[in-house]
Scaffold this active site. Structure first.
Site, PDB file in Angstrom:
ATOM      1  N   ARG A 134       7.489   1.341  15.953  1.00  0.00           N
ATOM      2  CA  ARG A 134       6.569   0.524  16.743  1.00  0.00           C
ATOM      3  C   ARG A 134       7.175  -0.831  17.078  1.00  0.00           C
ATOM      4  O   ARG A 134       6.613  -1.880  16.769  1.00  0.00           O
ATOM      5  CB  ARG A 134       5.245   0.370  16.022  1.00  0.00           C
TER       6      ARG A 134
ATOM      7  N   TYR B  17      -5.692  -2.775   8.977  1.00  0.00           N
ATOM      8  CA  TYR B  17      -4.749  -3.490   9.828  1.00  0.00           C
ATOM      9  C   TYR B  17      -5.511  -4.341  10.835  1.00  0.00           C
ATOM     10  O   TYR B  17      -6.437  -3.855  11.476  1.00  0.00           O
ATOM     11  CB  TYR B  17      -3.802  -2.517  10.548  1.00  0.00           C
TER      12      TYR B  17
ATOM     13  N   LYS C 281      -7.179   1.486  -1.198  1.00  0.00           N
ATOM     14  CA  LYS C 281      -7.069   2.845  -0.650  1.00  0.00           C
ATOM     15  C   LYS C 281      -5.845   3.595  -1.176  1.00  0.00           C
ATOM     16  O   LYS C 281      -5.735   4.791  -0.986  1.00  0.00           O
ATOM     17  CB  LYS C 281      -6.923   2.827   0.878  1.00  0.00           C
TER      18      LYS C 281
ATOM     19  N   HIS D 102       0.816  -1.212   0.000  1.00  0.00           N
ATOM     20  CA  HIS D 102       0.000   0.000   0.000  1.00  0.00           C
ATOM     21  C   HIS D 102       0.850   1.262   0.000  1.00  0.00           C
ATOM     22  O   HIS D 102       0.348   2.355  -0.170  1.00  0.00           O
ATOM     23  CB  HIS D 102      -0.957   0.017   1.186  1.00  0.00           C
TER      24      HIS D 102
ATOM     25  N   LYS E 191      12.204  -5.003   8.576  1.00  0.00           N
ATOM     26  CA  LYS E 191      11.681  -4.251   7.485  1.00  0.00           C
ATOM     27  C   LYS E 191      12.641  -3.192   6.978  1.00  0.00           C
ATOM     28  O   LYS E 191      13.578  -2.833   7.687  1.00  0.00           O
ATOM     29  CB  LYS E 191      10.362  -3.611   7.884  1.00  0.00           C
TER      30      LYS E 191
ATOM     31  N   GLU F  92      -3.611 -14.091  11.531  1.00  0.00           N
ATOM     32  CA  GLU F  92      -2.667 -14.693  12.466  1.00  0.00           C
ATOM     33  C   GLU F  92      -3.203 -15.953  13.135  1.00  0.00           C
ATOM     34  O   GLU F  92      -2.551 -16.524  14.003  1.00  0.00           O
ATOM     35  CB  GLU F  92      -2.235 -13.657  13.513  1.00  0.00           C
TER      36      GLU F  92
END
Ligand code: NAG
Ligand code: NAG
Length: 417
Positions: free
Chosen positions: A344, A159, A129, A102, A367, A297
């Site tokens: 985070r 999310y 989106k 995204h 990441k 999950e």
């Protein structure tokens, strides 16, 4: 719990592999590696870093893609896509990939060209989106390849919402009818980058432990995660997921299924994907999962623990090197700190994290960000491409070298591209 969910929904959905991976990290990883001060980063970083020092600061493939009017023949060569199968072994074991994105177009394009091989197939789910311009750039790129396509249905992804799971399923449906005889499907998000080469992935997928088996790291749902499936949740599409107020206790799972909890990342056999799409247990369980928290999950890992599912591992736990991730609370345990920065509680890698990533040798690492720590991404991709080319059993086309002069002469892109 509201506060927790509120905080969570601000996560980038694709990065939230959530608490489970902490446990996963604990079990998977060797004790803390010695500080690798003598080799802070791989040798491949040298030319990249010296290029950066010379003021050649960045390369935005993103801008190139968005500039329009590009011919595919130019684009695939100038972006150094590999256009031949590199070994018989890889030819005989095509892989399918599901990539949900995204944002971070730059990281995605670099990841795609790192994993791209002409014998594989790639389904990209672009969040409905995402800005139109972004979607068009991805479409443009995909249109240059017979084996890269956008999913026929696109979700507005929330999310921790069911839409996240639906996005993968949309791609699975498309892939299940693909004429490419892919053997396993691996899912990725836009901030992953490969550590293993395609050949290594193929070998790992065929190793004794994983041949004909699905990889869905996870365990029986711990009590702390119970609320996710015990109470009904509502997805505010495109925004977040909240528990229904007042609390509403859900009916028990269908077919007396025992709920498992794990990462949203997987490697699945084609038979398992057929099972997911057609079997009544899988479909009933999907329906039941619609009002749960973060069903991606629990869905895959639960199905992979039932006897009827092809390739299931009913005694499986956290095994499988699916991702290298540095979680903040694992500092001093499975890693010696994040040399980039935490977003985070997940590390966005800097160059000095690369040695750890390489030694860990997971299938992928997560990441990366191209705005904050582009050098880490550039170094890893040079290291990865060098490895891929070294393992090749066919003659190397000069355009496959990332910094091949030959193409930087005619291409508007600089060496870092
Ligand atoms: C494609 O590449 C050729 C040769 O490198 C160049 O002459 C031509 O202008 C390029 N075309 C586009 C549309 O970029
Ligand atoms: C791959 O691309 C190069 C450069 O455009 C081209 O010369 C070569 O013929 C292509 N190879 C295959 C197998 O298509």
């Amino acid at each position: 719990m509201r506060q927790l969910d509120g905080r969570k929904c601000s996560f980038l959905f694709c990065l939230g592999i959530v608490v489970c991976s902490i446990i996963y990290g604990l079990i998977r990883t060797k004790p803390v590696e010695k500080p690798s001060s003598s080799r802070p980063f791989p040798i491949e970083c040298k030319p990249v870093l010296s290029d950066i020092e010379k003021g050649n600061k960045n390369c935005q493939i993103e801008n190139y893609l968005r500039s329009g009017g590009l011919l595919c023949s130019n684009l695939t060569t100038e972006l150094h896509f590999i256009n031949a199968t590199l070994s018989r072994e890889e030819e005989n074991y095509p892989l399918a990939f599901i990539i949900t994105i995204h944002k971070e177009l730059e990281v995605f394009v670099r990841m795609l060209r790192a994993i791209y091989m002409p014998q594989n197939v790639y389904c990209i789910h672009v969040d409905a989106k995402a800005p139109m311009e972004y979607q068009e750039a991805v479409e443009k790129l995909a249109s240059c390849f017979d084996n890269v396509f956008l999913s026929s249905r696109r979700e507005k992804v929330t999310y921790a919402g069911f839409s996240r799971l639906q996005a993968d399923l949309n791609c699975m449906k498309d892939l299940s009818t693909s004429p490419i005889p892919w053997r396993k499907v691996i899912n990725l998000c836009g901030q992953d980058f490969p550590v293993m080469s395609n050949l290594e992935l193929v070998q790992y997928m065929q190793s004794k432990e994983w041949r004909d088996k699905n990889m869905t790291p996870g365990v029986k749902q711990p009590a702390t995660m119970r609320h996710r499936t015990r109470f009904q949740h509502w997805e505010i599409v495109g925004s977040y997921v909240v528990p229904r107020v007042p609390r509403h206790v859900k009916a028990p799972p269908p077919h007396k299924l025992q709920i498992y909890f794990g990462t949203a990342y997987y490697a699945l056999t084609r038979d398992f994907v057929d099972f997911v799409l057609k079997d009544q247990i899988a479909r009933d369980f999907l329906e039941w999962s619609k009002d749960t928290f973060s069903p991606d999950e629990h869905y895959w890992v639960t199905l992979n623990h039932i006897k009827e599912a092809p390739g299931s591992r009913i005694n499986g736990g956290w095994e499988g090197s699916i991702r290298a991730i540095k979680w903040r609370d694992q500092e001093g345990k499975s890693h010696d700190g994040c040399k980039g920065h935490y977003v985070r509680d997940i590390c966005v890698y800097g160059t000095e994290d690369l040695q750890w990533i390489i030694e860990k040798n997971g299938m992928f690492a997560n990441k990366f960000e191209s705005n904050t720590f582009p050098e880490a991404l550039y170094c890893l991709e040079h290291w990865h491409r060098n490895k891929v080319l070294k393992q090749a059993t066919v003659p190397i086309d000069p355009s496959w070298q990332l910094n091949s002069e030959i193409h930087s002469r005619t291409s508007p892109l600089n060496k870092l591209c």
